[in-house]
Design a protein around this motif. Structure first.
Motif, PDB file in Angstrom:
ATOM      1  N   UNK A 224      -2.836  -3.740  -5.853  1.00  0.00           N
ATOM      2  CA  UNK A 224      -2.424  -3.998  -7.230  1.00  0.00           C
ATOM      3  C   UNK A 224      -1.461  -2.954  -7.775  1.00  0.00           C
ATOM      4  N   UNK A 225      -1.351  -1.831  -7.092  1.00  0.00           N
ATOM      5  CA  UNK A 225      -0.457  -0.780  -7.575  1.00  0.00           C
ATOM      6  C   UNK A 225       0.919  -0.927  -6.937  1.00  0.00           C
ATOM      7  N   UNK A 226       1.908  -0.912  -7.763  1.00  0.00           N
ATOM      8  CA  UNK A 226       3.269  -0.938  -7.247  1.00  0.00           C
ATOM      9  C   UNK A 226       3.723   0.501  -7.033  1.00  0.00           C
ATOM     10  N   UNK A 227       4.702   0.705  -6.170  1.00  0.00           N
ATOM     11  CA  UNK A 227       5.231   2.063  -5.978  1.00  0.00           C
ATOM     12  C   UNK A 227       5.716   2.673  -7.295  1.00  0.00           C
TER      13      UNK A 227
ATOM     14  N   UNK B 110     -14.100   1.140   0.827  1.00  0.00           N
ATOM     15  CA  UNK B 110     -12.849   0.805   1.500  1.00  0.00           C
ATOM     16  C   UNK B 110     -12.248  -0.483   0.935  1.00  0.00           C
ATOM     17  N   UNK B 111     -13.079  -1.494   0.750  1.00  0.00           N
ATOM     18  CA  UNK B 111     -12.604  -2.763   0.196  1.00  0.00           C
ATOM     19  C   UNK B 111     -12.060  -2.558  -1.212  1.00  0.00           C
ATOM     20  N   UNK B 112     -12.785  -1.781  -2.020  1.00  0.00           N
ATOM     21  CA  UNK B 112     -12.327  -1.525  -3.389  1.00  0.00           C
ATOM     22  C   UNK B 112     -11.013  -0.751  -3.401  1.00  0.00           C
ATOM     23  N   UNK B 113     -10.894   0.222  -2.521  1.00  0.00           N
ATOM     24  CA  UNK B 113      -9.654   1.001  -2.446  1.00  0.00           C
ATOM     25  C   UNK B 113      -8.486   0.114  -2.028  1.00  0.00           C
ATOM     26  N   UNK B 114      -8.722  -0.778  -1.076  1.00  0.00           N
ATOM     27  CA  UNK B 114      -7.663  -1.686  -0.638  1.00  0.00           C
ATOM     28  C   UNK B 114      -7.211  -2.596  -1.779  1.00  0.00           C
ATOM     29  N   UNK B 115      -8.169  -3.086  -2.568  1.00  0.00           N
ATOM     30  CA  UNK B 115      -7.827  -3.938  -3.708  1.00  0.00           C
ATOM     31  C   UNK B 115      -6.984  -3.176  -4.720  1.00  0.00           C
TER      32      UNK B 115
END
Length: 52
Positions: free
Chosen positions: A40-43, A31-36
């Protein structure tokens, strides 16, 4: 002899608890990795990836 089933049951319960705790810890890490990654990803990057 009467204690053997109780000890086996306790060991089984401890094993299940430790497996559950390990799963919880792993899920939290994912979950933490997915949130990071999502931070970092823009739309725009997401659109390019999925719609190119």
């Amino acid at each position: 002899m009467g204690l053997a089933p109780t000890i086996e049951l306790q060991n089984k319960e401890l094993k299940q608890k430790s497996e559950h705790a390990a799963r919880e810890q792993y899920n939290q890490m994912l979950d933490v990795n997915a949130q990071k990654i999502l931070k970092n990803l823009s739309p725009q990057k997401i659109n390019i990836y999925f719609y190119s």
